[in-house]
Every structure is written in structure tokens, then in C-alpha cells.
Design a protein around this motif. Sequence first.
Motif, PDB file in Angstrom:
ATOM      1  N   ASN A  70     -35.541  35.439 -28.375  1.00 22.40           N
ATOM      2  CA  ASN A  70     -35.928  36.649 -29.108  1.00 22.40           C
ATOM      3  C   ASN A  70     -36.498  37.732 -28.191  1.00 22.40           C
ATOM      4  OD1 ASN A  70     -35.252  35.264 -31.491  1.00 22.40           O
ATOM      5  ND2 ASN A  70     -37.319  34.405 -31.671  1.00 22.40           N
ATOM      6  N   LYS A  71     -37.093  37.315 -27.097  1.00 24.50           N
ATOM      7  CA  LYS A  71     -37.618  38.275 -26.133  1.00 24.50           C
ATOM      8  C   LYS A  71     -36.694  38.291 -24.918  1.00 24.50           C
ATOM      9  CE  LYS A  71     -41.446  39.243 -28.471  1.00 24.50           C
ATOM     10  NZ  LYS A  71     -41.813  40.615 -28.928  1.00 24.50           N
ATOM     11  N   ASN A  72     -37.190  38.777 -23.820  1.00 22.94           N
ATOM     12  CA  ASN A  72     -36.371  38.886 -22.604  1.00 22.94           C
ATOM     13  C   ASN A  72     -37.015  38.106 -21.458  1.00 22.94           C
ATOM     14  OD1 ASN A  72     -34.110  39.731 -21.246  1.00 22.94           O
ATOM     15  ND2 ASN A  72     -34.869  41.784 -20.805  1.00 22.94           N
ATOM     16  N   PHE A  73     -37.599  36.952 -21.802  1.00 17.89           N
ATOM     17  CA  PHE A  73     -38.368  36.228 -20.796  1.00 17.89           C
ATOM     18  C   PHE A  73     -37.499  35.609 -19.713  1.00 17.89           C
ATOM     19  CE2 PHE A  73     -42.075  36.753 -23.372  1.00 17.89           C
ATOM     20  CZ  PHE A  73     -43.122  36.621 -22.477  1.00 17.89           C
ATOM     21  N   GLY A  74     -36.250  35.355 -19.995  1.00 20.56           N
ATOM     22  CA  GLY A  74     -35.360  34.891 -18.934  1.00 20.56           C
ATOM     23  C   GLY A  74     -35.231  35.927 -17.837  1.00 20.56           C
ATOM     24  N   ARG A  75     -35.097  37.191 -18.246  1.00 19.37           N
ATOM     25  CA  ARG A  75     -35.020  38.280 -17.274  1.00 19.37           C
ATOM     26  C   ARG A  75     -36.341  38.443 -16.541  1.00 19.37           C
ATOM     27  NH1 ARG A  75     -31.022  41.370 -14.764  1.00 19.37           N
ATOM     28  NH2 ARG A  75     -32.020  43.248 -13.969  1.00 19.37           N
ATOM     29  N   TYR A  76     -37.447  38.289 -17.256  1.00 22.61           N
ATOM     30  CA  TYR A  76     -38.762  38.426 -16.612  1.00 22.61           C
ATOM     31  C   TYR A  76     -38.949  37.370 -15.522  1.00 22.61           C
ATOM     32  CZ  TYR A  76     -39.725  41.097 -20.906  1.00 22.61           C
ATOM     33  OH  TYR A  76     -39.681  41.998 -21.946  1.00 22.61           O
ATOM     34  N   PHE A  77     -38.523  36.139 -15.819  1.00 22.03           N
ATOM     35  CA  PHE A  77     -38.630  35.069 -14.826  1.00 22.03           C
ATOM     36  C   PHE A  77     -37.771  35.365 -13.603  1.00 22.03           C
ATOM     37  CE2 PHE A  77     -40.724  32.328 -17.925  1.00 22.03           C
ATOM     38  CZ  PHE A  77     -41.473  31.480 -17.114  1.00 22.03           C
ATOM     39  N   LEU A  78     -36.552  35.833 -13.823  1.00 27.15           N
ATOM     40  CA  LEU A  78     -35.672  36.167 -12.699  1.00 27.15           C
ATOM     41  C   LEU A  78     -36.259  37.299 -11.866  1.00 27.15           C
ATOM     42  CD1 LEU A  78     -32.142  35.960 -14.370  1.00 27.15           C
ATOM     43  CD2 LEU A  78     -33.168  34.358 -12.754  1.00 27.15           C
ATOM     44  N   ASN A  79     -36.808  38.323 -12.531  1.00 25.73           N
ATOM     45  CA  ASN A  79     -37.411  39.441 -11.799  1.00 25.73           C
ATOM     46  C   ASN A  79     -38.592  38.982 -10.954  1.00 25.73           C
ATOM     47  OD1 ASN A  79     -35.603  41.314 -12.834  1.00 25.73           O
ATOM     48  ND2 ASN A  79     -36.947  41.931 -14.513  1.00 25.73           N
ATOM     49  N   SER A 226     -35.921  45.825 -18.538  1.00 24.81           N
ATOM     50  CA  SER A 226     -35.095  44.995 -17.657  1.00 24.81           C
ATOM     51  C   SER A 226     -35.732  44.765 -16.300  1.00 24.81           C
ATOM     52  CB  SER A 226     -33.724  45.648 -17.457  1.00 24.81           C
ATOM     53  OG  SER A 226     -33.859  46.922 -16.855  1.00 24.81           O
ATOM     54  N   LEU A 227     -36.761  45.560 -15.947  1.00 23.04           N
ATOM     55  CA  LEU A 227     -37.425  45.409 -14.655  1.00 23.04           C
ATOM     56  C   LEU A 227     -38.800  44.754 -14.771  1.00 23.04           C
ATOM     57  CD1 LEU A 227     -36.607  48.778 -12.854  1.00 23.04           C
ATOM     58  CD2 LEU A 227     -35.835  46.513 -12.187  1.00 23.04           C
ATOM     59  N   ARG A 228     -39.198  44.414 -15.955  1.00 23.44           N
ATOM     60  CA  ARG A 228     -40.515  43.813 -16.135  1.00 23.44           C
ATOM     61  C   ARG A 228     -40.603  42.458 -15.441  1.00 23.44           C
ATOM     62  NH1 ARG A 228     -41.780  44.892 -22.582  1.00 23.44           N
ATOM     63  NH2 ARG A 228     -42.612  47.017 -22.346  1.00 23.44           N
ATOM     64  N   THR A 229     -41.776  42.203 -14.878  1.00 24.20           N
ATOM     65  CA  THR A 229     -42.045  40.885 -14.307  1.00 24.20           C
ATOM     66  C   THR A 229     -42.745  40.024 -15.357  1.00 24.20           C
ATOM     67  OG1 THR A 229     -44.146  41.676 -13.403  1.00 24.20           O
ATOM     68  CG2 THR A 229     -42.202  41.778 -11.968  1.00 24.20           C
ATOM     69  N   LEU A 230     -42.954  38.774 -15.044  1.00 21.15           N
ATOM     70  CA  LEU A 230     -43.519  37.836 -16.012  1.00 21.15           C
ATOM     71  C   LEU A 230     -44.920  38.235 -16.479  1.00 21.15           C
ATOM     72  CD1 LEU A 230     -42.912  35.294 -17.575  1.00 21.15           C
ATOM     73  CD2 LEU A 230     -43.768  33.959 -15.653  1.00 21.15           C
ATOM     74  N   PRO A 231     -45.861  38.594 -15.583  1.00 19.45           N
ATOM     75  CA  PRO A 231     -47.181  39.007 -16.081  1.00 19.45           C
ATOM     76  C   PRO A 231     -47.120  40.221 -17.007  1.00 19.45           C
ATOM     77  CG  PRO A 231     -47.278  38.530 -13.734  1.00 19.45           C
ATOM     78  CD  PRO A 231     -45.836  38.524 -14.111  1.00 19.45           C
ATOM     79  N   VAL A 232     -46.254  41.174 -16.691  1.00 14.25           N
ATOM     80  CA  VAL A 232     -46.108  42.345 -17.559  1.00 14.25           C
ATOM     81  C   VAL A 232     -45.524  41.922 -18.902  1.00 14.25           C
ATOM     82  CG1 VAL A 232     -45.051  44.614 -17.809  1.00 14.25           C
ATOM     83  CG2 VAL A 232     -45.821  43.849 -15.563  1.00 14.25           C
ATOM     84  N   GLY A 233     -44.565  40.999 -18.866  1.00 12.98           N
ATOM     85  CA  GLY A 233     -43.989  40.509 -20.104  1.00 12.98           C
ATOM     86  C   GLY A 233     -45.004  39.788 -20.975  1.00 12.98           C
ATOM     87  N   LEU A 234     -45.913  39.051 -20.351  1.00 13.22           N
ATOM     88  CA  LEU A 234     -46.958  38.360 -21.118  1.00 13.22           C
ATOM     89  C   LEU A 234     -47.894  39.357 -21.785  1.00 13.22           C
ATOM     90  CD1 LEU A 234     -47.831  35.416 -18.689  1.00 13.22           C
ATOM     91  CD2 LEU A 234     -46.633  35.265 -20.880  1.00 13.22           C
ATOM     92  N   VAL A 235     -48.212  40.438 -21.070  1.00 12.69           N
ATOM     93  CA  VAL A 235     -49.062  41.475 -21.665  1.00 12.69           C
ATOM     94  C   VAL A 235     -48.348  42.147 -22.821  1.00 12.69           C
ATOM     95  CG1 VAL A 235     -50.179  43.694 -21.230  1.00 12.69           C
ATOM     96  CG2 VAL A 235     -50.348  41.877 -19.534  1.00 12.69           C
ATOM     97  N   ALA A 236     -47.048  42.426 -22.644  1.00  4.49           N
ATOM     98  CA  ALA A 236     -46.272  43.081 -23.692  1.00  4.49           C
ATOM     99  C   ALA A 236     -45.968  42.161 -24.863  1.00  4.49           C
ATOM    100  CB  ALA A 236     -44.968  43.616 -23.105  1.00  4.49           C
ATOM    101  N   PHE A 237     -46.246  40.877 -24.709  1.00  2.00           N
ATOM    102  CA  PHE A 237     -45.971  39.900 -25.766  1.00  2.00           C
ATOM    103  C   PHE A 237     -46.854  40.146 -26.982  1.00  2.00           C
ATOM    104  CE2 PHE A 237     -43.517  35.984 -26.114  1.00  2.00           C
ATOM    105  CZ  PHE A 237     -44.002  35.452 -27.296  1.00  2.00           C
ATOM    106  N   GLU A 238     -47.991  40.743 -26.761  1.00  2.00           N
ATOM    107  CA  GLU A 238     -48.932  40.989 -27.866  1.00  2.00           C
ATOM    108  C   GLU A 238     -48.345  42.015 -28.821  1.00  2.00           C
ATOM    109  OE1 GLU A 238     -53.594  42.348 -28.610  1.00  2.00           O
ATOM    110  OE2 GLU A 238     -52.794  42.082 -26.590  1.00  2.00           O
ATOM    111  N   GLY A 239     -48.221  41.657 -30.083  1.00  2.00           N
ATOM    112  CA  GLY A 239     -47.657  42.554 -31.082  1.00  2.00           C
ATOM    113  C   GLY A 239     -48.703  43.471 -31.679  1.00  2.00           C
ATOM    114  N   GLU A 240     -48.222  44.487 -32.382  1.00  2.00           N
ATOM    115  CA  GLU A 240     -49.142  45.457 -32.990  1.00  2.00           C
ATOM    116  C   GLU A 240     -49.902  44.848 -34.149  1.00  2.00           C
ATOM    117  OE1 GLU A 240     -48.982  49.969 -34.956  1.00  2.00           O
ATOM    118  OE2 GLU A 240     -47.160  49.002 -34.208  1.00  2.00           O
ATOM    119  N   PHE A 241     -49.238  43.995 -34.933  1.00  2.00           N
ATOM    120  CA  PHE A 241     -49.879  43.398 -36.101  1.00  2.00           C
ATOM    121  C   PHE A 241     -50.018  41.885 -35.997  1.00  2.00           C
ATOM    122  CE2 PHE A 241     -47.602  47.203 -37.590  1.00  2.00           C
ATOM    123  CZ  PHE A 241     -48.674  47.944 -38.057  1.00  2.00           C
ATOM    124  N   PHE A 242     -49.200  41.261 -35.144  1.00  2.00           N
ATOM    125  CA  PHE A 242     -49.227  39.801 -35.059  1.00  2.00           C
ATOM    126  C   PHE A 242     -48.834  39.375 -33.655  1.00  2.00           C
ATOM    127  CE2 PHE A 242     -46.779  35.798 -35.250  1.00  2.00           C
ATOM    128  CZ  PHE A 242     -47.788  34.946 -35.661  1.00  2.00           C
TER     129      PHE A 242
END
Length: 281
Positions: A70-79, A226-242
Motif C-alpha cells: 500500500n505504501k512505497n517502502f520497497g522503494r524506500y529500502f532500495l533508496n 520516489s527519492l525518499r529514504t527509509l527514515p523519511v518514509g517512516l516519518v511520512a507514515f504518520e497519517g493525518e487522522f490515523f
Amino acid sequence: MSIIKNKNTAKAIKTGILLIIASLLAAIFIVPMVYILTSSFKSVENIFTVPIKWLPEKLHLENFSEPFINKNFGRYFLNSTFIAGTVTGATLFFSSLAGYSLSKFDYKFRDSLFILILITMMVPIETTIVPLAIVIRKLGMMNNYWGLILPVILSPFAIFWMRQFMITLPDAYSEAGRIDGLGEFQIFWKLILPLCKPAIGALAIFTFMGNWNSLIWPMIVATSDSLRTLPVGLVAFEGEFFTPFNQLFAMSVLAILPTFILFMILRQKLITGMAMVGIKG
């Protein structure tokens, strides 16, 4: 006998107190990690139960797969792997060259240059981020891999580390290479660098971990998903409501694995390198 017995008793009490303190300090670091690990297999509802349930009622293995779907964590790991690996390799190479120059050559202003490098280590990274971001933007490197890699491949600490190790190596190796007709780069590559494996192994761990966990600079440079790294992806994982904390914890566990594996592989070189890097010079 009584004096010896009292000394042994006092020593045992002191050892016991130190052991208790060490155990408490270890628990401060270990308990949150255990909680994250067990919570990565829980449902969201079970994470926030009171009192805390340390073991999941059911193993939710989908916590580890859904972020990749559902997210793009595969890309984050590769980056993160590509950037941390590239930066680590470049840092090891250039810092080794600089360390070789500063330790094995005698030229004008050599010591002054080394002192200048040490001074840059005292400058907080936060004070250089804005000027560096302006330079990167003017060079057209924002939102691409060049902007994520080039500004961080030269590390004052890495140069200091390699210089301090190489200065302990006897000059006889270099002199023997020159007698055999080797050029300076051949001496560096074939004779000096193989002797620096402990220092290189330790520096590889430091550099890879630092870039794998880097957050501020990738957040500034990488504006596209597409250029996000894993730590940035973890921060962006937080949703607005959930926020699905179970999936967030699962990705955090996976994020720890590469650095943990690297440490297990190179741990002996880390110990040896830290023991051999002195303060000579």
C-alpha cells in the motif's frame, strides 16, 4: 583474616551495586526495543491495551507486507541501501587517500590542513544545512540522487580516523614499495590499504549507520516520493487522522536489520580498529 574478609565483602557489595546499575541502564534501552518488536506482530487495538500485553494474541504477519503493497517502502529500502552503500564506499576511498597523504607525506602546511579538518569537526551540522541546501539548489541537484550523495561523501571524522590509523604504520612499507618501483597510488592501494582493514571495517560501520539513519538532509533534498529514504518514509507514515502503529513498528524492525547484520559481520574489525586508532601525531 577479618581485614581481608571485610575487603572482600566491600568489593562484593561494590560489584553488586555496579551490576544493578548496569542492569537498569540496559533495561532502559532493551525494554523499548522489545516492545517495538512484539508490537510489530500485534493489531493496532492490542498495542494500546492497559495494562500492556507484551505478547501478541495473534501474529499479524501482514504488518510486514502491507506497507510494501500500500505504501512505497520497497522503494524506500532500495533508496536507503543505494545511498548509504554509495556514500560508504566513496567515503572509505577518499578518506583513506586523504589519511595516506596526511600521515605519510611531509609537505608545507600539512599539519595546518589537518588542524583545519579537526576544526570543521567542531562545527554543528545544523549550522551548515541551510548554506549547503542553497548551494545544492543553485547546482540543480535538488530532488535527485546527486544531491543526496555528493554533499556527504567527504567526512572530516573519516579523514581523521584513517590518518590516525595510518600514522601508526611503519614507513618501511612505503619505502620498500618505492624501491620496488611502485608508484604512490600503487603503494597506497597494494601495500597500505590492506593493512588498514580494521580501521576500514570500523569506519564502514560508522558511515553506513550514519547515512542509513540520516533524516534531516534527505527530507530537505528528496521532495518526491520516489527519492525518499527509509527514515523519511517512516516519518511520512504518520497519517493525518490515523497512524497504523503496528505497521510502523514492523517497518522500524526491518529498518534495524541491515545495520545490525553489518555490525555482526564487522564487529571484530570495529573492536580492533577502535583499539588501534590512537592519538599519535
